[in-house]
Motif scaffolding. Structure first.
Motif, PDB file in Angstrom:
ATOM      1  N   GLU A   3      33.980  44.030  35.778  1.00 54.69           N
ATOM      2  CA  GLU A   3      35.019  43.074  36.078  1.00 54.69           C
ATOM      3  C   GLU A   3      35.548  42.443  34.817  1.00 54.69           C
ATOM      4  O   GLU A   3      36.723  42.192  34.711  1.00 54.69           O
ATOM      5  CB  GLU A   3      34.489  42.001  37.044  1.00 54.69           C
ATOM      6  CG  GLU A   3      34.186  42.570  38.409  1.00 54.69           C
ATOM      7  CD  GLU A   3      33.650  41.496  39.343  1.00 54.69           C
ATOM      8  OE1 GLU A   3      33.515  40.337  38.882  1.00 54.69           O
ATOM      9  OE2 GLU A   3      33.408  41.812  40.546  1.00 54.69           O
TER      10      GLU A   3
ATOM     11  N   VAL B 135      47.135  44.485  29.316  1.00 58.01           N
ATOM     12  CA  VAL B 135      48.376  45.077  29.911  1.00 58.01           C
ATOM     13  C   VAL B 135      49.435  44.011  30.058  1.00 58.01           C
ATOM     14  O   VAL B 135      50.616  44.238  29.747  1.00 58.01           O
ATOM     15  CB  VAL B 135      48.034  45.724  31.254  1.00 58.01           C
ATOM     16  CG1 VAL B 135      49.294  46.148  31.983  1.00 58.01           C
ATOM     17  CG2 VAL B 135      47.143  46.924  31.033  1.00 58.01           C
ATOM     18  N   VAL B 136      49.010  42.875  30.511  1.00 60.61           N
ATOM     19  CA  VAL B 136      50.003  41.769  30.700  1.00 60.61           C
ATOM     20  C   VAL B 136      50.594  41.362  29.375  1.00 60.61           C
ATOM     21  O   VAL B 136      51.815  41.145  29.240  1.00 60.61           O
ATOM     22  CB  VAL B 136      49.330  40.574  31.387  1.00 60.61           C
ATOM     23  CG1 VAL B 136      50.255  39.372  31.372  1.00 60.61           C
ATOM     24  CG2 VAL B 136      48.959  40.934  32.809  1.00 60.61           C
TER      25      VAL B 136
ATOM     26  N   GLU C 211      35.673  43.772  31.911  1.00 59.10           N
ATOM     27  CA  GLU C 211      36.498  44.762  31.225  1.00 59.10           C
ATOM     28  C   GLU C 211      37.797  44.926  31.937  1.00 59.10           C
ATOM     29  O   GLU C 211      38.849  45.067  31.332  1.00 59.10           O
ATOM     30  CB  GLU C 211      35.744  46.099  31.146  1.00 59.10           C
ATOM     31  CG  GLU C 211      34.580  46.059  30.190  1.00 59.10           C
ATOM     32  CD  GLU C 211      33.808  47.389  30.174  1.00 59.10           C
ATOM     33  OE1 GLU C 211      34.106  48.239  31.048  1.00 59.10           O
ATOM     34  OE2 GLU C 211      32.959  47.566  29.285  1.00 59.10           O
ATOM     35  N   LEU C 212      37.672  44.894  33.238  1.00 63.01           N
ATOM     36  CA  LEU C 212      38.923  44.979  33.996  1.00 63.01           C
ATOM     37  C   LEU C 212      39.826  43.779  33.708  1.00 63.01           C
ATOM     38  O   LEU C 212      41.042  43.919  33.576  1.00 63.01           O
ATOM     39  CB  LEU C 212      38.620  45.056  35.497  1.00 63.01           C
ATOM     40  CG  LEU C 212      38.048  46.382  35.998  1.00 63.01           C
ATOM     41  CD1 LEU C 212      37.625  46.270  37.472  1.00 63.01           C
ATOM     42  CD2 LEU C 212      39.011  47.501  35.805  1.00 63.01           C
ATOM     43  N   ALA C 213      39.252  42.657  33.616  1.00 70.28           N
ATOM     44  CA  ALA C 213      40.034  41.460  33.328  1.00 70.28           C
ATOM     45  C   ALA C 213      40.647  41.550  31.966  1.00 70.28           C
ATOM     46  O   ALA C 213      41.826  41.225  31.754  1.00 70.28           O
ATOM     47  CB  ALA C 213      39.168  40.210  33.439  1.00 70.28           C
TER      48      ALA C 213
ATOM     49  N   LEU D 252      41.257  44.236  30.349  1.00 70.53           N
ATOM     50  CA  LEU D 252      42.286  45.280  30.395  1.00 70.53           C
ATOM     51  C   LEU D 252      43.544  44.764  31.044  1.00 70.53           C
ATOM     52  O   LEU D 252      44.669  45.005  30.580  1.00 70.53           O
ATOM     53  CB  LEU D 252      41.762  46.488  31.162  1.00 70.53           C
ATOM     54  CG  LEU D 252      42.700  47.686  31.239  1.00 70.53           C
ATOM     55  CD1 LEU D 252      43.101  48.192  29.869  1.00 70.53           C
ATOM     56  CD2 LEU D 252      42.059  48.793  32.061  1.00 70.53           C
ATOM     57  N   ALA D 253      43.401  44.069  32.067  1.00 66.64           N
ATOM     58  CA  ALA D 253      44.598  43.482  32.742  1.00 66.64           C
ATOM     59  C   ALA D 253      45.305  42.524  31.824  1.00 66.64           C
ATOM     60  O   ALA D 253      46.539  42.508  31.744  1.00 66.64           O
ATOM     61  CB  ALA D 253      44.185  42.773  34.031  1.00 66.64           C
ATOM     62  N   GLY D 254      44.529  41.733  31.081  1.00 66.03           N
ATOM     63  CA  GLY D 254      45.169  40.779  30.143  1.00 66.03           C
ATOM     64  C   GLY D 254      45.926  41.514  29.065  1.00 66.03           C
ATOM     65  O   GLY D 254      47.000  41.115  28.659  1.00 66.03           O
TER      66      GLY D 254
END
Length: 388
Positions: free
Chosen positions: A11, A21-22, A13-15, A17-19
């Motif tokens: 999670e 990307v954003v 890493e996903l967060a 990664l999402a940041g």
């Protein structure tokens, strides 16, 4: 755990990664926004320049509007002043025009009143003239009544003859209704010296024959009227020749007085044989005008005769006048001698005055040595006796 492409991510890493990307998307969007802003800036730069130019133009328009407003204000003030002066000029002009109109009206009123007064005077004169014409018409009718009667017509001619004679001759040189030795009475007897002697003037007026001659309408009437005129005038010539030409008492001729110039002109124009017959009978036909000329000639004759009668008295008066002139000449000579003596006396008085002046001057200058006797002061004894 989430598995992606065979990899499992936590999670965190996903967060992350999402940041990332954003963040990447935000960067991309930022880059795109910057590019869009740059393109927008480049696109709006001409518009900014145009807006600036438009602002300058608006400012210049505002300045022009202010200048125009000031000019309009000046124009308005000048127009107001011009209108004021124009109104004042119009008021003065109207005042002058009204004054001139009033003067003209007063002058016209005065001229009209004067014209009306003159017209009234003329109307009064016309009324008087009308009255005179009416009176004259009555007098003409009365004259016609007088001339229609032979006796009154004869009296009319005699009165006119007496008036002419009284104006032309002295009163003691003629007689009215003078009695002759044959028992006839002459209308006027003029006392002329011999020759020719007293001459008779008798008044005749062939009015009926003349009126018939004037009123003739046909040749027959004209012939009859001419016959009447010849008969009447011949009868008058014969009567005067027989009654008023007396040998040794009157002149060898007489005058027939016609109180009408028209009848006289008619005789000389259309009846010359009657005039010649009068000459042959020693009867001279005269009118009021020619009678006055004849009487003036007679007056000269009377004056010459009276001067001849008074020639002795005239000679005596001339002798007395010569004596008076002689006495006047002697008195003038005496007066001339007196004037000469007075001139000599004045000359001697002037000499004495000069001597007295010289003596007074010497006394004033105390020139006693020069007061010797002047030889010219010595008066001869004869002169003293003459003076005394």
């Amino acid at each position: 755990m989430i598995e992606i492409n065979g990899h499992s991510l936590s999670e965190m890493e996903l967060a992350a990664l999402a940041g990332g990307v954003v963040l990447l998307i935000m960067l991309v969007l930022l880059v795109l926004a910057l590019r869009a802003a740059a393109r927008t800036a480049r696109a709006t730069e001409p518009l900014v320049h145009q807006m600036a130019a438009m602002g300058q133009r608006v400012q210049s328009l505002s300045d022009g509007q202010q200048q125009l407003s000031g000019g309009l204000m000046h124009v308005s003030e000048a127009q107001a002043a011009s209108q004021k002066s124009m109104l004042e000029l119009m008021e003065r002009r109207l005042t002058d025009v009204s004054g001139k109109m009033q003067e003209n009206l007063q002058g016209s009123a005065q001229r009209t009143a004067r014209s009306l007064g003159e017209l009234h005077e003329r109307l009064v004169a016309i009324d008087k003239a009308q009255e005179n014409i009416t009176k004259l018409s009555g007098d003409v009718l009365s004259l016609q009544d007088i001339l229609s009667n032979k006796q009154t017509r004869g009296a009319f001619g005699e009165i006119q003859l007496n008036d002419i004679v009284s104006k032309a001759l002295p009163r003691d040189s003629y007689s009215v209704q003078a009695a002759l030795s044959n028992g006839r009475r002459a209308d006027v007897l003029i006392h002329l010296p011999n020759p020719p002697g007293p001459i008779v003037v008798d008044s005749k007026f062939p009015l009926e024959a003349y009126e018939a001659l004037r009123n003739a309408q046909t040749q027959g009437e004209l012939t009859e009227a001419a016959r009447m005129m010849r008969a009447a005038v011949r009868a008058h010539i014969k009567a005067i020749s027989e009654r008023y030409i007396l040998e040794g008492e009157t002149a060898d001729g007489a005058l027939m007085f016609l109180p009408s110039e028209a009848v006289y002109a008619e005789l000389h124009a259309n009846f010359p044989e009657l005039v010649r017959e009068g000459f042959a009978a020693r009867v001279w036909i005269v009118s009021p005008t020619t009678c006055m000329a004849t009487l003036n000639t007679m007056r000269a004759i009377l004056k010459d005769a009276r001067m001849r009668e008074q020639a002795g008295a005239i000679r005596r008066e001339l002798s007395l006048l010569f004596q008076d002139v002689d006495r006047l000449s002697n008195r003038v000579e005496n007066l001339d001698r007196h004037f000469g003596q007075a001139a000599r006396d004045i000359s001697e008085i002037r000499i004495s005055a000069d001597k007295a002046g010289r003596r007074a001057q010497r006394l004033d200058n105390f020139d006693f040595e020069e007061l010797a006797p002047d030889p010219s002061d010595a008066v001869p004894l004869a002169g003293r006796e003459t003076s005394s």
